[in-house]
Design a protein around this motif. Structure first.
Motif, short mmCIF file in Angstrom:
data_model
loop_
_atom_site.label_atom_id
_atom_site.label_comp_id
_atom_site.label_asym_id
_atom_site.label_seq_id
_atom_site.Cartn_x
_atom_site.Cartn_y
_atom_site.Cartn_z
N GLY A 95 19.79 17.97 -49.30
CA GLY A 95 20.51 19.35 -49.32
C GLY A 95 20.11 20.24 -50.73
N SER A 96 21.71 20.10 -51.28
CA SER A 96 21.79 20.22 -52.71
C SER A 96 21.67 19.61 -54.14
N ARG A 97 21.41 18.35 -53.01
CA ARG A 97 20.83 17.31 -54.21
C ARG A 97 19.72 16.93 -54.22
N ALA A 98 19.05 16.08 -54.98
CA ALA A 98 17.59 14.84 -54.20
C ALA A 98 19.04 14.04 -54.53
N GLU A 99 18.06 12.52 -53.92
CA GLU A 99 18.44 11.38 -54.73
C GLU A 99 17.20 10.40 -54.73
N ILE A 100 17.81 9.38 -55.71
CA ILE A 100 16.78 8.52 -55.89
C ILE A 100 17.19 7.22 -55.79
N TRP A 101 16.44 6.80 -54.85
CA TRP A 101 16.48 5.54 -54.02
C TRP A 101 16.08 4.32 -54.93
N ASP A 102 15.76 2.67 -54.74
CA ASP A 102 15.50 1.86 -54.74
C ASP A 102 14.60 1.78 -53.95
#
Length: 143
Positions: free
Chosen positions: A109-116
């Protein structure tokens, strides 16, 4: 709005190429910071400034507000993508999120997320059942 799941790779210099769909929103700058569940949150500069204003409105007398702000802001790093749409993820954030070469960049939504990538797959497998059982009490007015 950030949507979807993208699977870039982290290069040997700690850089990733932002998903093409996210580049325009992030082209003028972005902020990376510690996310919950050991991922990295990615906010546009504008969204981060709005979030910071909300945090500033929290009472200084609230220990939980102070603790959250300290952890959240002390891990923040502002970045500007290069011409190829690459950003460098600081070593401290890579360590925090346990990032290896294979990543999952998800829209939230209002952000992206970086995950392994393996951590994301584990998280998703654990939460898909909870997702399918979510009812109106958890998200009033959504269903």
């Amino acid at each position: 709005m950030f949507l979807g799941t993208h699977l870039p790779r982290l290069d040997e210099k700690g850089r990733l190429i932002l998903p093409a769909k996210f580049r325009e929103e992030l082209s003028n700058g972005l902020v990376l910071t510690r996310g919950q569940e050991r991922c990295i949150y990615v906010f546009s500069q504008r969204e981060f400034e709005q979030l910071h204003e909300q945090m500033r409105a929290a009472p200084l007398s609230s220990r939980q507000s102070r603790d959250y702000s300290r952890v959240f802001l002390s891990g923040a790093s502002d970045e500007v993508p290069d011409k190829q749409g690459r950003i460098t993820i600081p070593q401290a954030l890579r360590t925090y999120a346990g990032l290896d070469r294979e990543l999952a960049v998800i829209g939230a939504g209002s952000r992206a997320e970086i995950w392994d990538a393996s951590a994301w797959n584990t998280y998703l497998a654990e939460k898909e059942n909870v997702f399918s059982e979510t009812d109106e009490e958890a998200l009033p007015g959504f269903f």
